[in-house]
Design a protein around this motif. Structure first.
Motif, PDB file in Angstrom:
ATOM      1  N   TRP A 141       0.850  -1.187   0.000  1.00 50.08           N
ATOM      2  CA  TRP A 141       0.000   0.000   0.000  1.00 50.08           C
ATOM      3  C   TRP A 141       0.889   1.243   0.000  1.00 50.08           C
ATOM      4  N   TYR A 142       0.422   2.313  -0.674  1.00 49.73           N
ATOM      5  CA  TYR A 142       1.147   3.577  -0.571  1.00 49.73           C
ATOM      6  C   TYR A 142       0.220   4.747  -0.262  1.00 49.73           C
ATOM      7  N   HIS A 143      -1.056   4.484  -0.045  1.00 48.79           N
ATOM      8  CA  HIS A 143      -1.973   5.528   0.404  1.00 48.79           C
ATOM      9  C   HIS A 143      -3.203   4.859   0.987  1.00 48.79           C
ATOM     10  N   SER A 144      -3.710   5.385   2.083  1.00 46.92           N
ATOM     11  CA  SER A 144      -4.986   4.917   2.613  1.00 46.92           C
ATOM     12  C   SER A 144      -5.674   6.064   3.347  1.00 46.92           C
ATOM     13  N   SER A 145      -6.990   6.086   3.252  1.00 49.59           N
ATOM     14  CA  SER A 145      -7.764   7.143   3.899  1.00 49.59           C
ATOM     15  C   SER A 145      -9.217   6.703   3.979  1.00 49.59           C
ATOM     16  N   SER A 154      -8.769   1.588  -4.695  1.00 49.63           N
ATOM     17  CA  SER A 154      -9.418   0.359  -4.241  1.00 49.63           C
ATOM     18  C   SER A 154     -10.075   0.677  -2.905  1.00 49.63           C
ATOM     19  N   HIS A 155     -10.933  -0.211  -2.435  1.00 52.33           N
ATOM     20  CA  HIS A 155     -11.568   0.062  -1.148  1.00 52.33           C
ATOM     21  C   HIS A 155     -11.752  -1.218  -0.353  1.00 52.33           C
ATOM     22  N   LEU A 156     -11.794  -1.041   0.955  1.00 49.67           N
ATOM     23  CA  LEU A 156     -11.966  -2.149   1.899  1.00 49.67           C
ATOM     24  C   LEU A 156     -13.130  -1.809   2.804  1.00 49.67           C
ATOM     25  N   ILE A 163     -15.470   2.474   5.346  1.00 50.84           N
ATOM     26  CA  ILE A 163     -14.744   2.102   4.138  1.00 50.84           C
ATOM     27  C   ILE A 163     -13.359   2.740   4.168  1.00 50.84           C
ATOM     28  N   THR A 164     -12.342   1.945   3.922  1.00 51.41           N
ATOM     29  CA  THR A 164     -10.983   2.455   3.770  1.00 51.41           C
ATOM     30  C   THR A 164     -10.638   2.453   2.284  1.00 51.41           C
ATOM     31  N   TYR A 165     -10.303   3.616   1.780  1.00 53.36           N
ATOM     32  CA  TYR A 165      -9.866   3.747   0.391  1.00 53.36           C
ATOM     33  C   TYR A 165      -8.344   3.679   0.365  1.00 53.36           C
ATOM     34  N   TYR A 166      -7.802   2.988  -0.625  1.00 54.74           N
ATOM     35  CA  TYR A 166      -6.346   2.851  -0.645  1.00 54.74           C
ATOM     36  C   TYR A 166      -5.822   2.682  -2.065  1.00 54.74           C
ATOM     37  N   HIS A 167      -4.539   2.971  -2.204  1.00 55.85           N
ATOM     38  CA  HIS A 167      -3.794   2.696  -3.420  1.00 55.85           C
ATOM     39  C   HIS A 167      -2.697   1.701  -3.085  1.00 55.85           C
ATOM     40  N   SER A 168      -2.433   0.786  -4.006  1.00 59.75           N
ATOM     41  CA  SER A 168      -1.368  -0.191  -3.804  1.00 59.75           C
ATOM     42  C   SER A 168      -0.748  -0.543  -5.150  1.00 59.75           C
ATOM     43  N   ALA A 169       0.376  -1.215  -5.084  1.00 62.77           N
ATOM     44  CA  ALA A 169       1.098  -1.564  -6.313  1.00 62.77           C
ATOM     45  C   ALA A 169       1.939  -2.797  -6.059  1.00 62.77           C
ATOM     46  N   VAL A 170       2.217  -3.538  -7.120  1.00 67.96           N
ATOM     47  CA  VAL A 170       3.234  -4.579  -7.092  1.00 67.96           C
ATOM     48  C   VAL A 170       4.552  -3.890  -7.463  1.00 67.96           C
ATOM     49  N   THR A 171       5.563  -4.068  -6.619  1.00 74.15           N
ATOM     50  CA  THR A 171       6.832  -3.355  -6.795  1.00 74.15           C
ATOM     51  C   THR A 171       7.960  -4.358  -7.026  1.00 74.15           C
ATOM     52  N   PRO A 172       8.148  -4.836  -8.254  1.00 74.48           N
ATOM     53  CA  PRO A 172       9.179  -5.842  -8.524  1.00 74.48           C
ATOM     54  C   PRO A 172      10.586  -5.265  -8.343  1.00 74.48           C
ATOM     55  N   LEU A 358      11.364   2.543   1.348  1.00 75.71           N
ATOM     56  CA  LEU A 358      10.515   3.582   0.759  1.00 75.71           C
ATOM     57  C   LEU A 358       9.544   4.174   1.770  1.00 75.71           C
ATOM     58  N   LYS A 359       9.167   3.399   2.765  1.00 78.30           N
ATOM     59  CA  LYS A 359       8.159   3.867   3.725  1.00 78.30           C
ATOM     60  C   LYS A 359       8.774   4.496   4.973  1.00 78.30           C
ATOM     61  N   THR A 360       9.949   4.036   5.405  1.00 74.96           N
ATOM     62  CA  THR A 360      10.475   4.456   6.712  1.00 74.96           C
ATOM     63  C   THR A 360      11.856   5.095   6.656  1.00 74.96           C
ATOM     64  N   LYS A 361      12.495   5.147   5.506  1.00 76.35           N
ATOM     65  CA  LYS A 361      13.864   5.663   5.434  1.00 76.35           C
ATOM     66  C   LYS A 361      13.944   6.994   4.687  1.00 76.35           C
ATOM     67  N   GLY A 362      12.889   7.783   4.778  1.00 77.47           N
ATOM     68  CA  GLY A 362      12.963   9.132   4.250  1.00 77.47           C
ATOM     69  C   GLY A 362      12.176   9.397   2.992  1.00 77.47           C
ATOM     70  N   TYR A 363      11.790   8.347   2.242  1.00 74.19           N
ATOM     71  CA  TYR A 363      11.026   8.577   1.019  1.00 74.19           C
ATOM     72  C   TYR A 363       9.538   8.783   1.304  1.00 74.19           C
ATOM     73  N   HIS A 364       9.081   8.311   2.458  1.00 74.20           N
ATOM     74  CA  HIS A 364       7.693   8.536   2.905  1.00 74.20           C
ATOM     75  C   HIS A 364       6.678   8.132   1.848  1.00 74.20           C
ATOM     76  N   LEU A 365       6.825   6.912   1.336  1.00 72.49           N
ATOM     77  CA  LEU A 365       5.953   6.443   0.258  1.00 72.49           C
ATOM     78  C   LEU A 365       4.479   6.513   0.638  1.00 72.49           C
ATOM     79  N   GLU A 366       4.166   6.302   1.917  1.00 70.50           N
ATOM     80  CA  GLU A 366       2.766   6.275   2.338  1.00 70.50           C
ATOM     81  C   GLU A 366       2.203   7.671   2.628  1.00 70.50           C
ATOM     82  N   HIS A 367       3.047   8.694   2.574  1.00 71.61           N
ATOM     83  CA  HIS A 367       2.560  10.059   2.810  1.00 71.61           C
ATOM     84  C   HIS A 367       1.725  10.535   1.630  1.00 71.61           C
ATOM     85  N   ASN A 368       0.685  11.287   1.917  1.00 65.67           N
ATOM     86  CA  ASN A 368      -0.171  11.807   0.851  1.00 65.67           C
ATOM     87  C   ASN A 368       0.431  13.106   0.305  1.00 65.67           C
ATOM     88  N   PHE A 369       1.318  12.978  -0.685  1.00 70.91           N
ATOM     89  CA  PHE A 369       1.901  14.155  -1.316  1.00 70.91           C
ATOM     90  C   PHE A 369       0.897  14.854  -2.230  1.00 70.91           C
TER      91      PHE A 369
END
Length: 450
Positions: A141-145, A154-156, A163-172, A358-369
């Protein structure tokens, strides 16, 4: 140390500097369609894309604001000298102009970088079982709200009706045993597909990635790595159809039929075993391998036959430190079972060295830019992953970058220094910044005589 584990030739590879990466990116961005009408075209499309990329590359959400302040005070700024941004647009302008651009528009940049690394032998440094390239697949996941959403979300649905709305990706990523670095490849975004009523999912996205990219990465044998989700018959067959090999985690809870067969086998020709003593620091561990050949992956006639192996690691007291099992199409013998398990264990690097970084070492992938109404969220994620890939490339190819990173205690320290220096000082180029840091650290050509 950055670059550790690579051949001296790979570490000294010439011809790729930061300006090469930026110029390649700018060429691609310049081809993005400009939907503006009228005469208000003071910013080029490339400036919008490079402005977003600069924030991710410097790991500084305030980078553009700081460069505008430098421009006002000194008549020059690092956004121009580093990233060749002619005019710095506002954050809102960047979001508005990038929202209609699909993330696939960035894929040519990923391809350029991959080809450059392959041509210079760095891809060949990543090898696993039977000298194959290991490509690990994983969804993240890289965004949820619970409030912000768009047609691409997508939604859960939760039991309480929320309902949780989110974006996700496969990151090979390309991985290898013993290599701390990973090489990011084209991501595949998990998003509602045209003509489909069901939500998109990780496996469907992985299938699309395989369909679109199989030939691109098939220079020599390739082994796909994945968690237990991928170890099911349709995806394994599809992997083989495209000429790839597979090595997927296989858990008893989700593969009852396979484990029923394995548990009925007797040690010997049908159920191989091997024990090895392995030094781990100051301790000795025992690695116990078991393997079986041609066992059915699922119930029913015509089930795919796979080879299975298991690794258990115990300490001197017999305490189990690690246990896992995999299925593969590779033939398993006493000579290669350890290499198979080592390659299977390399899969965790996509979680630790890629997604976690990407999520915890400064890139903040999950932040809503910026979320937008179309593609903004996924495009920004693709730019963020690309920034990480560019830093990986520089670690392989730029001696100044490698020396500076090696001299500083952590990745975090490096980016803290970059943020502070670029806020207050102007440099003629990215390489000029690295030279300044080398002088301050007294390393490389600026090292004091012993």
């Amino acid at each position: 140390t950055v670059g550790r584990g690579f051949s001296p030739a790979a570490r000294r590879m010439k011809g790729t500097r930061f300006h090469d990466l930026v110029n390649g990116l700018r060429d691609v961005l310049a081809g993005w369609p400009d939907r503006r009408q009228g005469k208000n075209l003071s910013y080029a499309m490339a400036d919008f894309g490079l402005s977003a990329f600069s924030v991710f590359f410097t790991q500084s959400p305030s980078f553009l604001a700081h460069q505008k302040a430098l421009q006002a005070a000194r008549g020059k700024n690092n956004a121009q000298s580093f990233f060749h941004i002619a005019e710095i647009p506002s954050d809102n302008q960047v979001r508005q102009m990038l929202d209609p651009v699909p993330p696939q528009s960035l894929y040519p940049v990923y391809d350029q970088i991959y080809e450059r690394l392959r041509e210079h032998g760095i891809i060949q440094s990543f090898r696993g079982v039977n000298n194959s390239t290991l490509i690990a697949l994983d969804g993240t996941w890289y965004h949820s709200s619970k409030k912000i959403h768009c047609p691409c979300c997508s939604h859960l649905e939760h039991a309480n009706g929320e309902i949780t709305y989110y974006h996700s990706a496969v990151t090979p990523v390309i991985v290898a045993p013993g290599q701390s670095e990973v090489i990011a490849l084209r991501p595949e975004f998990i998003t509602p597909q045209d003509g489909h009523t069901k939500q998109d999912c990780e496996i469907a996205a992985a299938k699309r990635w395989l369909e679109q990219n199989a030939t691109r990465y098939l220079q020599g044998p390739v082994t796909l790595l994945g968690d237990d989700l991928y170890a099911h018959q349709p995806f394994c067959r599809r992997t083989l159809l495209h000429g790839y090999h597979f090595l997927f985690t296989c858990q008893p809870e989700s593969h009852a039929t396979l484990y029923q067969w394995v548990n009925l086998l007797q040690p010997g020709p049908d159920l191989g075993s091997l024990k090895l003593r392995v030094k781990a620091g100051s301790q000795w561990h025992t690695h116990t391998y078991r393997w079986a050949r041609q066992v059915p992956l699922a119930e029913g006639e015509g089930a795919l036959k796979v080879n299975w192996c298991e690794l258990s690691v115990t300490d001197q007291e017999g305490t189990v430190l690690y246990r896992n099992a995999w299925i593969t199409d590779w033939a398993i013998t006493g000579q290669n079972v350890a290499a198979l398990a080592a390659s299977g264990r390399a899969r965790w690097k996509i979680e630790n060295e890629n997604n976690n970084t990407l999520k915890t070492k400064g890139y903040h992938l999950e932040h809503n830019f910026g979320h937008g109404k179309k593609h903004l969220s996924s495009l920004l994620a693709a730019l963020n992953i690309l920034a990480f890939l560019c830093h990986t490339v520089l670690a392989f190819t730029d001696e100044r970058y490698r020396l500076v990173r090696a001299a500083l205690p952590t990745r975090q320290t490096f980016f803290q220094d970059v943020r502070a220096l670029t806020r207050y000082l102007c440099f003629p180029s990215w390489e000029g910044l690295l030279r300044f840091m080398m002088r301050g650290l007294e390393i490389g050509p600026y090292a004091k005589p012993a």
